[in-house]
Scaffold this active site. Structure first.
Site, short mmCIF file in Angstrom:
data_model
loop_
_atom_site.label_atom_id
_atom_site.label_comp_id
_atom_site.label_asym_id
_atom_site.label_seq_id
_atom_site.Cartn_x
_atom_site.Cartn_y
_atom_site.Cartn_z
N GLU A 178 -28.20 103.28 56.11
CA GLU A 178 -28.57 104.66 56.39
C GLU A 178 -30.04 104.80 56.02
OE1 GLU A 178 -28.05 109.21 54.92
OE2 GLU A 178 -26.33 107.88 54.59
N CYS B 163 -32.72 113.05 53.91
CA CYS B 163 -32.76 112.24 55.12
C CYS B 163 -32.37 113.05 56.34
CB CYS B 163 -31.85 111.01 54.98
SG CYS B 163 -30.14 111.41 54.57
#
Length: 338
Positions: free
Chosen positions: A105, A139
């Protein structure tokens, strides 16, 4: 398995990997960020206190070289990494040749599209919060906003008014709504993105110089740049801070094209009252998660994943759990011929 965890949500991000891994029957080694190393120790102690078998969850504090050694070790059969694109490439390279699963990720440059029929006040408030929550160090933060032209000027004005209300300081102090950067170089990096966007024709609507910087801490003052070019760094490169670009679009076709014009694909959001329109657009956006009238939100029942340089793999949902298992077929012939 080895979980290389991130600092910005040091408990939540790790939980999304560690707990499903244990439920799937794995032992876990946690290598937490060098900014938050004791969070790994907290997980180890919590599992021990809960009566887990010794060694089920362990933590290490290690530099890159030692971590690479763990990735290459035959006792590690799965690696999960949350962090930068560069770090993801290093992890992937270290695991190359071992034929093990690697979940990555990585970065994001998440877009929002505000349609002319969007619930105005709600959309402005949530897009600003989605961009500036945790000082933009998420993020899945909104990092670029496309607004349909009939609403554009009004949106920029309203967003700027909300951004100017942020108060910087110690996040533990009353009244503070914007904390510091976690990295020393972040303020200068963000200032460079903003200066480049303005030099290339963007309009600096909220100027960082409007804010008084606290004397202690690595602070970056908020900034809003309107009308900057699509190919400038502020629109293309991950910012990870309290800055935002707002661009006008003529309609859905241009919005889809510009939203997809990115190296990343973690989340994207659309703000409209037309559900059918939202679904039609969402099917065309290159992203891991598509939101309608919300952003920066995790649903444990839905897979958390990404495309392009955002990485590969999945956490959360049944798919995230299955991702941490190893398939095996048991073909048993119990009735023998007589």
């Amino acid at each position: 398995m080895l979980d290389i965890a991130a600092w910005n949500y040091p408990l939540l991000i790790a939980v999304n990997v560690i707990v499903p891994a244990v439920l799937a029957g794995n032992a876990v080694i946690i290598k937490h960020s060098s900014k938050t190393p004791l969070c790994g120790r907290a997980f180890t102690e919590a599992f021990a206190k809960a009566g887990a078998p010794e060694g089920l969850v362990q933590d290490i504090i290690a530099d890159h070289a030692v971590t690479e050694g763990f990735i290459r070790h035959p006792g590690v059969n799965h690696v999960s990494f949350t962090g930068s694109v560069r770090g993801g490439r290093e992890v992937s390279s270290a695991a190359a040749g071992r034929f093990i699963d690697v979940g990555l990720e990585l970065g994001g440059k998440d877009p929002a599209y505000v349609c002319a029929d969007a619930p105005f006040e709600f959309s402005v408030e949530n897009c600003v919060d989605g961009a500036f929550y945790n000082a933009g160090q998420s993020c899945c933060a909104i990092e670029r906003i496309y607004v349909e032209e009939p609403l554009y000027d009004r949106f920029v004005e309203a967003a700027a008014a909300l951004i100017r209300q942020y108060a910087m300081g110690d996040p533990m102090a009353d009244g503070v709504t914007l904390g510091p950067m976690a990295s020393k170089g972040a303020p200068a990096f963000l200032a460079g993105q903003v200066q480049d966007a303005v030099a290339r024709g963007g309009r600096l609507v909220v100027d960082p110089r409007e804010f008084a910087l606290p004397k202690q801490g690595w602070f970056a003052a908020p900034a809003l740049v309107a009308g900057c070019p699509q190919d400038c760094a502020l629109v293309q490169e991950e910012s990870f801070g309290p800055v935002i670009a707002v661009l006008p679009v003529s309609g859905d076709e241009e919005a889809v094209s510009l939203m997809n014009d990115s190296a990343y694909g973690l989340t994207a959001s659309i703000w409209t009252m037309d559900v059918a329109r939202a679904v039609h657009i969402g099917e065309r956006i290159e992203t891991g998660t598509f939101y309608l009238n919300r952003c920066d939100f995790l649903d444990p029942a839905l897979p958390w994943t990404g495309v392009k340089d955002t990485g590969k793999g999945v956490t959360l949902s049944r798919y995230g759990l299955l991702n941490l298992t190893q398939l095996k077929s048991m073909h048993l012939r119990t009735a023998l011929p007589t």
